[in-house]
Each structure stands twice: as C-alpha cells, then as structure tokens.
Design a protein around this motif. Structure first.
Motif, PDB file in Angstrom:
ATOM      1  N   ARG A 192      -6.118   1.069  -7.331  1.00  0.00           N
ATOM      2  CA  ARG A 192      -7.205   0.427  -6.569  1.00  0.00           C
ATOM      3  C   ARG A 192      -7.326  -1.047  -6.955  1.00  0.00           C
ATOM      4  O   ARG A 192      -7.494  -1.922  -6.102  1.00  0.00           O
ATOM      5  CB  ARG A 192      -8.531   1.145  -6.842  1.00  0.00           C
ATOM      6  N   SER A 232      -7.506   5.386   1.334  1.00  0.00           N
ATOM      7  CA  SER A 232      -7.931   3.979   1.199  1.00  0.00           C
ATOM      8  C   SER A 232      -6.732   3.052   1.286  1.00  0.00           C
ATOM      9  O   SER A 232      -6.824   1.938   1.775  1.00  0.00           O
ATOM     10  CB  SER A 232      -8.690   3.775  -0.115  1.00  0.00           C
ATOM     11  N   LEU A 233      -5.578   3.507   0.818  1.00  0.00           N
ATOM     12  CA  LEU A 233      -4.369   2.678   0.917  1.00  0.00           C
ATOM     13  C   LEU A 233      -3.877   2.609   2.358  1.00  0.00           C
ATOM     14  O   LEU A 233      -3.394   1.583   2.812  1.00  0.00           O
ATOM     15  CB  LEU A 233      -3.258   3.252   0.024  1.00  0.00           C
ATOM     16  N   ASN A 291      -4.979   6.103 -10.746  1.00  0.00           N
ATOM     17  CA  ASN A 291      -5.650   5.860  -9.469  1.00  0.00           C
ATOM     18  C   ASN A 291      -6.513   4.598  -9.535  1.00  0.00           C
ATOM     19  O   ASN A 291      -6.541   3.806  -8.597  1.00  0.00           O
ATOM     20  CB  ASN A 291      -6.520   7.064  -9.096  1.00  0.00           C
ATOM     21  N   LYS A 335      -0.117   7.127 -17.788  1.00  0.00           N
ATOM     22  CA  LYS A 335       0.451   8.476 -17.636  1.00  0.00           C
ATOM     23  C   LYS A 335      -0.591   9.481 -17.117  1.00  0.00           C
ATOM     24  O   LYS A 335      -0.242  10.540 -16.622  1.00  0.00           O
ATOM     25  CB  LYS A 335       0.995   8.972 -18.977  1.00  0.00           C
ATOM     26  N   VAL A 336      -1.867   9.096 -17.292  1.00  0.00           N
ATOM     27  CA  VAL A 336      -2.933  10.008 -16.835  1.00  0.00           C
ATOM     28  C   VAL A 336      -3.242   9.695 -15.370  1.00  0.00           C
ATOM     29  O   VAL A 336      -3.590   8.561 -15.037  1.00  0.00           O
ATOM     30  CB  VAL A 336      -4.194   9.842 -17.701  1.00  0.00           C
ATOM     31  N   PRO A 337      -3.103  10.669 -14.480  1.00  0.00           N
ATOM     32  CA  PRO A 337      -3.241  10.403 -13.044  1.00  0.00           C
ATOM     33  C   PRO A 337      -4.565   9.751 -12.633  1.00  0.00           C
ATOM     34  O   PRO A 337      -4.574   8.873 -11.778  1.00  0.00           O
ATOM     35  CB  PRO A 337      -3.120  11.788 -12.417  1.00  0.00           C
ATOM     36  N   SER A 338      -5.685  10.171 -13.242  1.00  0.00           N
ATOM     37  CA  SER A 338      -6.976   9.603 -12.822  1.00  0.00           C
ATOM     38  C   SER A 338      -7.053   8.109 -13.145  1.00  0.00           C
ATOM     39  O   SER A 338      -7.556   7.307 -12.364  1.00  0.00           O
ATOM     40  CB  SER A 338      -8.119  10.360 -13.485  1.00  0.00           C
ATOM     41  N   ILE A 379      -8.602  16.228  -8.963  1.00  0.00           N
ATOM     42  CA  ILE A 379      -7.471  15.287  -8.942  1.00  0.00           C
ATOM     43  C   ILE A 379      -6.907  15.167  -7.524  1.00  0.00           C
ATOM     44  O   ILE A 379      -6.631  14.061  -7.046  1.00  0.00           O
ATOM     45  CB  ILE A 379      -6.359  15.753  -9.917  1.00  0.00           C
ATOM     46  N   ALA A 431       1.727  12.331 -17.269  1.00  0.00           N
ATOM     47  CA  ALA A 431       2.589  12.815 -16.186  1.00  0.00           C
ATOM     48  C   ALA A 431       3.921  12.088 -16.125  1.00  0.00           C
ATOM     49  O   ALA A 431       4.763  12.432 -15.326  1.00  0.00           O
ATOM     50  CB  ALA A 431       1.854  12.665 -14.865  1.00  0.00           C
ATOM     51  N   GLY A 481       1.086   4.111  -2.961  1.00  0.00           N
ATOM     52  CA  GLY A 481       0.921   5.547  -2.709  1.00  0.00           C
ATOM     53  C   GLY A 481       2.095   6.373  -3.186  1.00  0.00           C
ATOM     54  O   GLY A 481       1.956   7.559  -3.474  1.00  0.00           O
ATOM     55  N   GLU A 523      -8.230  10.590  -1.541  1.00  0.00           N
ATOM     56  CA  GLU A 523      -9.099   9.439  -1.245  1.00  0.00           C
ATOM     57  C   GLU A 523      -8.352   8.128  -1.431  1.00  0.00           C
ATOM     58  O   GLU A 523      -8.451   7.213  -0.621  1.00  0.00           O
ATOM     59  CB  GLU A 523     -10.331   9.475  -2.155  1.00  0.00           C
ATOM     60  N   LEU A 524      -7.589   8.086  -2.515  1.00  0.00           N
ATOM     61  CA  LEU A 524      -6.824   6.856  -2.791  1.00  0.00           C
ATOM     62  C   LEU A 524      -5.814   6.599  -1.677  1.00  0.00           C
ATOM     63  O   LEU A 524      -5.707   5.464  -1.170  1.00  0.00           O
ATOM     64  CB  LEU A 524      -6.101   6.984  -4.132  1.00  0.00           C
ATOM     65  N   LYS A 525      -5.116   7.657  -1.290  1.00  0.00           N
ATOM     66  CA  LYS A 525      -4.095   7.484  -0.249  1.00  0.00           C
ATOM     67  C   LYS A 525      -4.729   7.059   1.070  1.00  0.00           C
ATOM     68  O   LYS A 525      -4.175   6.243   1.800  1.00  0.00           O
ATOM     69  CB  LYS A 525      -3.295   8.776  -0.077  1.00  0.00           C
ATOM     70  N   GLU A 551      -3.178  15.491 -16.867  1.00  0.00           N
ATOM     71  CA  GLU A 551      -4.313  14.683 -17.348  1.00  0.00           C
ATOM     72  C   GLU A 551      -4.406  14.743 -18.871  1.00  0.00           C
ATOM     73  O   GLU A 551      -4.943  13.843 -19.506  1.00  0.00           O
ATOM     74  CB  GLU A 551      -5.621  15.206 -16.748  1.00  0.00           C
ATOM     75  N   PRO A 596       2.871   8.180 -12.180  1.00  0.00           N
ATOM     76  CA  PRO A 596       2.482   7.738 -13.529  1.00  0.00           C
ATOM     77  C   PRO A 596       3.697   7.309 -14.341  1.00  0.00           C
ATOM     78  O   PRO A 596       4.733   7.966 -14.304  1.00  0.00           O
ATOM     79  CB  PRO A 596       1.836   8.982 -14.132  1.00  0.00           C
ATOM     80  N   LYS A 638      -4.472  -3.045  -5.534  1.00  0.00           N
ATOM     81  CA  LYS A 638      -4.661  -3.262  -4.086  1.00  0.00           C
ATOM     82  C   LYS A 638      -5.650  -4.409  -3.852  1.00  0.00           C
ATOM     83  O   LYS A 638      -5.415  -5.284  -3.003  1.00  0.00           O
ATOM     84  CB  LYS A 638      -5.184  -1.963  -3.457  1.00  0.00           C
ATOM     85  N   GLU A 658     -11.473   0.950   2.887  1.00  0.00           N
ATOM     86  CA  GLU A 658     -12.355   1.663   1.954  1.00  0.00           C
ATOM     87  C   GLU A 658     -13.412   2.441   2.746  1.00  0.00           C
ATOM     88  O   GLU A 658     -13.820   3.529   2.352  1.00  0.00           O
ATOM     89  CB  GLU A 658     -13.041   0.673   1.009  1.00  0.00           C
ATOM     90  N   GLY A 705      -5.834   3.070   5.111  1.00  0.00           N
ATOM     91  CA  GLY A 705      -6.795   2.402   5.978  1.00  0.00           C
ATOM     92  C   GLY A 705      -7.676   1.468   5.174  1.00  0.00           C
ATOM     93  O   GLY A 705      -7.202   0.701   4.341  1.00  0.00           O
ATOM     94  N   ALA A 733      -9.280  13.132  -5.430  1.00  0.00           N
ATOM     95  CA  ALA A 733      -9.204  11.707  -5.792  1.00  0.00           C
ATOM     96  C   ALA A 733      -7.925  11.090  -5.252  1.00  0.00           C
ATOM     97  O   ALA A 733      -7.933   9.957  -4.725  1.00  0.00           O
ATOM     98  CB  ALA A 733      -9.264  11.565  -7.313  1.00  0.00           C
ATOM     99  N   SER A 734      -6.844  11.814  -5.371  1.00  0.00           N
ATOM    100  CA  SER A 734      -5.558  11.315  -4.890  1.00  0.00           C
ATOM    101  C   SER A 734      -5.584  11.127  -3.378  1.00  0.00           C
ATOM    102  O   SER A 734      -5.075  10.123  -2.848  1.00  0.00           O
ATOM    103  CB  SER A 734      -4.469  12.298  -5.306  1.00  0.00           C
ATOM    104  N   ASN A 753       0.833  -1.214   0.000  1.00  0.00           N
ATOM    105  CA  ASN A 753       0.000   0.000   0.000  1.00  0.00           C
ATOM    106  C   ASN A 753       0.862   1.256   0.000  1.00  0.00           C
ATOM    107  O   ASN A 753       0.558   2.230  -0.691  1.00  0.00           O
ATOM    108  CB  ASN A 753      -0.913   0.018   1.231  1.00  0.00           C
TER     109      ASN A 753
END
Lengths: 219, 502
Positions: free
Chosen positions: A97, B363-364, A93, A87-90, B353, B275, A56, B359-361, B271, A60, A100, B368, B366, B356-357, A52
């Motif tokens: 997930r 979730s990682l 993500n 390469k696209v951050p979204s 962004i 990146a 984190g 939220e992901l962190k 985006e 990308p 994980k 969901e 702890g 979202a980032s 995890n």
C-alpha cells in the motif's frame, strides 16, 4: 522396529528442516524503469497499471523498485520507490500500500519530461540494485520507447555486465520516424536485444499488449 | 591387404577358408579330448556358480518362508488369544450383569411352581362317598310294582326323597366345580409369571450360548494355529492381504485429509514462520511447518490410542502401570485438543489474510474507494459470508481429532504389510532362484551342444578312427563315439578334485 523407523523419519524431518534448506534464493527481484523523457510522460498512467499489477503479483521476500529514466539515470536519486517485502504476509500488504501511494504521488507530480533518455545508465543502476538485493530471479522491466538519447558529456558506450537478468521491454511505442520507416523500430529493438544478451542477460522480450503481461511474469 | 595374409588362395577367401579348415581338421581331431574338456570346463565355470546361487537362494527363500510362517502364526495366535479373552470377558460381564439375580429368579420360579402345585391339589375332584343306603335301595328296587299299595306308597316316598337328595348333591357338586374353576382361574397369573421368567432365562442363556459358540470358533482357529495347519496359515495370509488392502485404502483417505488440513493451515502459518523461505524449489517453510503440525497431531493420536490400549505399536506404553498410562493418555489428549484449538484460530487467521489480500488486490486494481465499497458489501453479507470461515474452523477442529484414529489402520498396515511383503519377497527370491537354475542349465547344455558341434566339424577323421578301431577289434564303451556330457563332466570334476582345484 517401529520405533527405529519412527526415529529415522524424525531424523529425516529434522534434516529437512535444518540442514537441507534450499540455499538458492527463490525470491524474485524486479526493477522497473519508467521513461519520463519527452512525450512518453503521457504513458505514466499505463505505467501505474503495470506497477499495480506487479505489486499484486510479487510475494513475501521479493524485492521491487521503480526508477525513472531521464537525462542521466545512473543514480539512486532516480529510484522512486523500492522495497523488499516482509516475509509476513500482513506486513507485506502494508508495504505494498505504501509503495503504491509513493508511485501514485510520483505520477501526479510528474508533468514535464526530461530532454534526454539514459536507458543504459538506468539499466546499470538496476542491475546493481538487483545484485545487492540477492534475488534468485532477476528482472528489469523497461517501460519506454527504447529510444536512447544521451547528451554529449554522458558516456555509456562501454561493456556492461548483466548476468542472468531477464529484460522485458513494455509498451514500446512507435515514434513518428518509425512510422515512416519501420526498420528503424525493428532495428532499435534488435540492437537492444543484441547488446543486452551480449552483456549476459538471460532473455529479452518485448510486450506491447498489456494483456500478455501475466503470461510473461508467470514464466 | 594386411588382412590377406591367411589367404592360401589369394583373392578367394571362401576357398582359402575351406582349404584352411581341411588343413586344421587333423589337429582338431588330435586335440578333441582336450577341447571338449576346455569347453565343458568353461561352461561349468559359469553354470556351477549359477546352480549354487540357485540352491542358496532356494534355501534362503525357505528360511524366509519359515520365518514368515513363524511370525504369521505368532501374530495369529496373539490375535486369537486376544479375541478369546475378549469373549470370556464379555461372558463374565454378561453373567455379572444379567445372571447375577439368577438364584432369586430360580427361587421365584420354584415358589410359583409350589403355588401351582398346591392350587392343583386343591382343585382335584374328590368323589363323594357312596351313600350307605344305596344297597337298601337296590333291594327295594327289586320289589315288584303293583302288588301292594303300601309298597307303592313307600316307593313313591323313597323316590321323592331320592330326587331331593339328588338335587342337593348336584347343587353341591356344581358348587364344588365352581370353586375348583376359581382355583384354576387363579393359576393364570402364576403361569404367566412363570412363562415370563422362563422366557427371560431363555434369552439370557441364549446370549451365553452364542458367546460360547464364538469362543468355540476362536478355539478351533487357535487349535489350527497351534498345530500349524496349512489351512490356518492360508487363512491368516489371506486375512493379512485383505487387511493390507483395507488399511491402505483408509490410510490414503487419511493422508488426503492430512493434506487438506495442511493446506488449510499453511497460509496462516506463513504469518508465524514467514512466507519467503523455501526448503526446496517448490516447498515453502510454512508448508513444511504446517505438515509438522499435522505430523505432531498424528503422533499425539498414536500415543492416545496406545495409552488406551487400542493399538499395540509401542510395547513399553502397553506395559506401563495404569497410573502412568492414564497420565500419558491425558497429556496426549490435551496436546491434541490444544493443537485442534490452534487450528481453529489459524482458520480464522486464514480468513482474515485472504480478506486483506483481496482488499489489497482490489485497491491495486481500482481505487481505494472501490476497495472500501467492496469491503463494506462483504461486511453487510453477514453470516452468509462467514460460512466458509465457520466451515474452516469446524474442519480445523475435527480433522486433527479424526487424524488421531489413523493409528488403528496404521497398526494394521504395519503388521499386515510385514506378512504380505514377506510372502512377496519369498516369491521374488524363488523366482530369482528359478531364473538362476534356468540360466545354469542353459549354460551347461550349451557346453554339451558345443562339444557335439565340435565333433560334427571333425566327423570325417572320427569316422575313419571308428572304422580303424573296428578293424583292429577295439571296441569302445560308447559305440556312438559321442562323449556324453555327464561322463566328461565327471572326469573333469575328478581331475579338478585331484588337483585340489588348481
């Protein structure tokens, strides 16, 4: 005069955008080995935390794979999950997930450890993966007690090539025999360091304190 | 031992050297003139190019200085002409807007004056004509009292009738005064109106006088520039230095703004362009893309300012027909506004962004459920949680517009930097010329010193030579036997010239 200067500036900008793109990949490649032999299976919860953390940290374009170490590990079948992040951050993500989820599923399912531990085979597999991924900075994280135990048929005592790969041995637990004679533990680690550096590895580090993980990965 | 070959006295180098020196002295004396020539020729070979270089640099510095002066005065002239034109334009506008009704105002003032004059005439006191019977009364008054009863009675009657007449006259007189006072009272509005009109005229004329004074100041400056006075040149140079300092400061602030702006849009740009690509080890393509957007905004701002004729960096744009220029202005403004709009959208995207980032962190780190709870809490925070996003949006819109104004300090920077750098370059070249000249002189005098040193080494034979010559009656041109540098150098130069520099 001003026009000429602006033209020069524009040209240099175009050059910067097209011709002078950095050819050396800045992407990182991380291959994590998770020991599932014997009693080390109990450490899987810690391994999940490390995965995890790595998810984190990675950016990308980076590549990441987690593989299990069992009796014979030089095979793609032992790769639990692998990904090269978009390469696209979204989108990255979403990939994180999914990754994980896969690893969580693996930790839930794994209850019984393997009889032997083929760390060398897993390392060779890992180096192949990293070379194929074309990462600029390569790292193999070994989540194990570093006690290799091979069956009689398995052959691993040959020279291997691990050029420019950084090795981090994580959570190297002490065995009962190590407690009796600590030289066994120290000798084991020294032996691994010697062997890996001889194979061309750029660095070998041992991290038992998980708090130090951030410092190691940020280097 | 191989190095001992020269030792006349083996094992004693000092004594050997002294003996050798004394053996060499006659030869050194014999070759004195030639050695002097050699020393001076060598030093001349170095000093001459240095001095020539110094002269060349000084000439170059002078030419550069003249060129700088010409450019500076031309710039100053253009600026003053522009300022005078602007002042005249201001005066003409003032005349058109404020003094266009001057004839009617003047007519009004004249009418008021006429009214006042008429009223004044009306209110002048007309002395009543003296009654015709006053002479008769004078004669009656001479009659002595108490002589005759009839006369007394007559006098009493006359007195009564005079009293009556007096009362009547006084009443009429007072009435006339009252009517004149009334006329005078009616003056007041006219006076006030006249006073108001005159004040207004004064105010307008004062404004014109100020503008005329400003023109005078500019014209004085212009005359100084035309006659190329030192004062005008100094004033322009110091003005350029101040402008350079100010414009540099403003540009630094603007570049700070541009940097912040690029940081704001770099993340959302990833985006679009990805990146993971790098231009250099530390610079991502998305960072460069963000910078390109900023540069385009600055360029559009530059064109906008050019088409408004606020800046004059591109003569072609300035010389365009009004219609084409207006089209360019609208096009650049539209692109600028579109880019500002894009930045607003990117600011929203950036916020999404980041959320979202996070939220992901979470979730990682702890579960969901924890992440969902955090997201729900963030959603509940409502408008307060959106303040950063709104701030980013506002900044995203304002910064491109603000960056458009960079064109103004940029123009000042370019023009003033030309002057200041030109002056600094002249100073540097002059400094270099001075150092060349200094080095040349140093080498030349070193040559002269070496010839003297040579003579010191052979002073004994020189003394003998001098005494012999004295006994023989041979007098030298220079009694001290020292060959001056200039004489020898001149000889050398003559020889050099006669051999054609061979």
């Amino acid at each position: 005069m001003v026009k000429a200067r602006l033209t020069l500036l524009g040209l240099s900008l175009v050059l910067a955008l097209t011709g002078c793109v950095d050819k050396k990949s800045q992407a990182r490649g991380v291959y994590m080995l998770v020991d599932t032999s014997g009693t080390y299976t109990k450490q899987l919860k810690n391994a999940r935390n490390v995965v995890n953390y790595l998810l984190g940290t990675l950016n990308p374009g980076d590549s990441f794979a987690v593989a299990r170490v069992k009796s014979r590990s030089f095979t793609e079948k032992d790769i639990i999950a692998k990904v090269t992040f978009d390469k696209v951050p979204s989108r990255m993500n979403v990939q994180k997930r999914q990754f994980k989820k896969k690893f969580d599923k693996f930790t839930r399912k794994t209850k019984k450890g393997s009889a032997h531990t083929d760390i060398t085979g897993a390392i060779i597999q890992g180096s192949e993966y990293l070379n194929e991924a074309g990462a600029g900075r390569k790292m193999i994280v070994i989540f194990s007690d570093m006690q290799e135990e091979l069956d009689k048929k398995t052959i691993r005592n040959f020279p291997i090539k691990l050029t420019d790969i950084k090795f981090v041995a994580l959570n190297v637990t002490k065995l009962r025999a190590d407690n009796i004679d600590p030289r066994r533990y120290l000798g084991r680690l020294a032996n691994w360091e010697k062997r890996l550096l001889a194979a061309g590895a750029s660095e070998f580090k041992v991290v038992n304190d998980m708090e130090q993980l951030q410092r190691i990965f940020e280097q | 031992m191989a190095n001992d070959w020269w030792m006349i006295w083996p094992g004693n180098p000092a004594l050997s050297a002294i003996i050798l020196f004394f053996l060499l002295v006659p030869f050194l004396w014999a070759g004195r003139h030639s050695m002097h020539g050699v020393i001076l020729a060598i030093t001349y070979a170095f000093s001459s190019p240095l001095r020539t270089g110094a002269r060349w640099l000084m000439r170059g510095a002078q030419e550069l200085s003249n060129r700088n002066r010409t450019v500076l005065l031309a710039q100053g002239r253009a600026e003053v002409v522009q300022a005078v034109e602007r002042e005249f334009d201001r005066i003409s506008k003032k005349i058109a807007t404020e003094l266009h009704d001057y004839p009617s105002m003047q007519r009004k003032v004249m009418d008021e004056i006429t009214n006042i004059e008429e009223d004044y005439k009306n209110c002048t006191e007309v002395p009543p004509p003296p009654p015709e019977w006053t002479d008769a009364i004078k004669n009656i008054a001479k009659i002595k009292k108490g002589t005759d009863g009839i006369v007394e009675k007559l006098l009493e009657d006359i007195s009564k009738s005079i009293d009556r007449g007096y009362t009547k006259v006084i009443a009429e007189y007072r009435k006339a005064y009252e009517s004149r006072h009334k006329i005078l009272k009616s003056f007041q509005p006219s006076w006030r109106s006249l006073d108001q009109e005159m004040k207004e005229v004064n105010k307008k004329v004062t404004g014109l006088q100020e503008a005329a004074m400003s023109v005078d100041v500019h014209m004085e400056k212009f005359e100084g520039i035309i006659t190329e006075t030192k004062e005008a040149e100094h004033a322009l140079t110091s003005s350029a230095s101040i402008q350079l300092a100010i414009s540099t400061l403003v540009l630094l602030v603007a570049f700070g703004g541009a940097f912040i702006n690029s940081r704001l849009i770099a993340l959302p740009m990833s985006e679009m362009v990805g990146a993971g690509d790098y231009i250099t080890a530390g610079m991502q393509t998305s960072d460069v893309a963000a910078l390109v957007i900023i540069f385009i905004e600055i360029t559009m701002g530059l064109f906008f300012m050019e088409s408004l004729r606020i800046t004059h960096l591109f003569p072609r744009i300035n010389n365009m027909e009004d219609k084409s220029r207006r089209i360019l202005m609208w096009v650049s403004l539209t692109i600028l506004l579109i880019l500002a709009g894009i930045e607003v959208a990117l600011a929203v995207m950036r916020d999404q962004i980041v959320v979202a980032s996070m939220e992901l962190k979470q979730s990682l780190a702890g579960t969901e459920e924890t992440a969902a709870a955090v997201a729900a809490a963030a959603a509940k925070a409502g408008l307060v949680a959106k303040i950063p996003m709104i701030g980013q949006m506002v900044l995203g819109f304002i910064l491109p517009i603000a960056l458009a104004f960079v064109a103004i300090p940029l123009e000042y920077f370019i023009y003033s930097a030309r002057t200041v750098l030109g002056t600094l370059l002249v100073m540097a070249v002059r400094g270099l010329a001075l150092s060349f000249r200094f080095a040349g002189n140093l080498v030349r005098h070193t040559g002269s010193a070496l010839t003297h040193l040579y003579d010191v080494a052979i002073f004994l034979p020189l003394l003998i030579e001098r005494s012999v010559k004295k006994k023989m009656g041979i007098f030298e041109k220079k009694p001290d036997e020292v060959i001056s540098f200039n004489t020898t150098l001149t000889d050398f130069q003559k020889r050099h010239a006669s051999t054609g520099g061979q």
